[in-house]
Design a protein around this motif. Sequence first.
Motif, mmCIF file in Angstrom:
data_model
loop_
_atom_site.group_PDB
_atom_site.id
_atom_site.type_symbol
_atom_site.label_atom_id
_atom_site.label_comp_id
_atom_site.label_asym_id
_atom_site.label_seq_id
_atom_site.Cartn_x
_atom_site.Cartn_y
_atom_site.Cartn_z
ATOM 1 N N ILE A 76 37.935 26.022 48.135
ATOM 2 C CA ILE A 76 37.215 27.263 47.841
ATOM 3 C C ILE A 76 38.151 28.272 47.193
ATOM 4 N N ALA A 77 39.376 28.381 47.726
ATOM 5 C CA ALA A 77 40.344 29.324 47.168
ATOM 6 C C ALA A 77 40.638 29.011 45.709
ATOM 7 N N ARG A 78 40.658 27.743 45.363
ATOM 8 C CA ARG A 78 40.916 27.379 43.961
ATOM 9 C C ARG A 78 39.781 27.840 43.050
ATOM 10 N N VAL A 79 38.541 27.823 43.575
ATOM 11 C CA VAL A 79 37.416 28.358 42.798
ATOM 12 C C VAL A 79 37.645 29.839 42.527
ATOM 13 N N PHE A 80 38.070 30.564 43.557
ATOM 14 C CA PHE A 80 38.324 32.004 43.393
ATOM 15 C C PHE A 80 39.474 32.256 42.421
ATOM 16 N N LEU A 81 40.527 31.445 42.525
ATOM 17 C CA LEU A 81 41.683 31.642 41.643
ATOM 18 C C LEU A 81 41.275 31.567 40.176
ATOM 19 N N GLY A 82 40.305 30.710 39.885
ATOM 20 C CA GLY A 82 39.861 30.579 38.515
ATOM 21 C C GLY A 82 39.060 31.764 38.006
ATOM 22 N N GLN A 83 38.694 32.680 38.922
ATOM 23 C CA GLN A 83 37.875 33.827 38.547
ATOM 24 C C GLN A 83 38.640 35.152 38.561
ATOM 25 N N LEU A 84 39.883 35.142 39.009
ATOM 26 C CA LEU A 84 40.600 36.401 39.215
ATOM 27 C C LEU A 84 40.808 37.187 37.923
ATOM 28 N N GLY A 85 40.977 36.493 36.819
ATOM 29 C CA GLY A 85 41.211 37.192 35.561
ATOM 30 C C GLY A 85 39.983 37.303 34.688
ATOM 31 N N ASN A 86 38.827 36.932 35.230
ATOM 32 C CA ASN A 86 37.586 36.931 34.446
ATOM 33 C C ASN A 86 36.996 38.338 34.414
ATOM 34 N N LYS A 87 37.204 39.037 33.306
ATOM 35 C CA LYS A 87 36.753 40.426 33.205
ATOM 36 C C LYS A 87 35.232 40.539 33.075
ATOM 37 N N ASP A 88 34.555 39.397 32.883
ATOM 38 C CA ASP A 88 33.090 39.424 32.851
ATOM 39 C C ASP A 88 32.497 39.539 34.250
ATOM 40 N N VAL A 89 33.317 39.266 35.264
ATOM 41 C CA VAL A 89 32.881 39.402 36.655
ATOM 42 C C VAL A 89 33.042 40.858 37.072
ATOM 43 N N PRO A 90 32.035 41.466 37.697
ATOM 44 C CA PRO A 90 32.155 42.870 38.128
ATOM 45 C C PRO A 90 33.398 43.082 38.985
#
Length: 248
Positions: A63-77
């Motif tokens: 699960i943490a790896r899924v989150f790691l892939g989103q940390l720099g995604n500026k499209d995510v609020p």
Amino acid sequence: MEKGLFHDLYKRLNTLDVRSYSPDQLSGLLHGYLTVYSMVRVYPWLEADFGLPVDIHERAKAIARVFLGQLGNKDVPVDTRAGYVADVMDVYQVYSDLGYLDSGVDAAYGILSSRDNGRIALPCRTPNVCRLLCNCYYFAGDEECGELAGRLVTEALGYIRGSDRGDLLAWWDAICLYDDTVGAMKLSQVEQERLDGERARLRVSVEREEDAMIERFRQAGVDADAGMATGVFYILARREFERCNGKK
């Protein structure tokens, strides 16, 4: 009854690929697994029910790896990203991998961007940001983050007292984290006693809302959405751990 529901839900969730969930549905699942991991470490005989700690850890790390892939995604609020970052840092608390912590701290300060005067600018005043501040205080020793977290907790307690119960469960998690990390180090005895009293009063409302959520999940049955299932899983995991601790 809750114990049976928890065990059934644990078995069901264990068969699912975490990549089939959207990231915003995974926080409850992650914290449920972290709670089960801690429970099995404290009470090793529970391995018969929940499996080996290493296997539970692997689920949490997936699960943490899924989150790691989103940390720099500026499209995510930004509030959602703050929650992902706080969750990644939470994983480090039971799995001391500096990679998780370093990634979390870097992403945290990217969100808590500094103004020209060097002070932190909060992107929003939410439970996720409060959790992020608490973790920056705990892991990075950032006093300013501890102070800002305390202000957010004070604000939240104020409007919760005023019957505004929006995000009650999310704020409950943030308040408990603040108490365990920042409060234990920074609060005077009088302030700590005041916070203890606030938590005791708030716990009644929290348990009532959790009970309602569990009942909605029961009624929904197989039609319950993933977000509800993972949220209930975390509630039941925490309650089961508390029940085990009560037997000591």
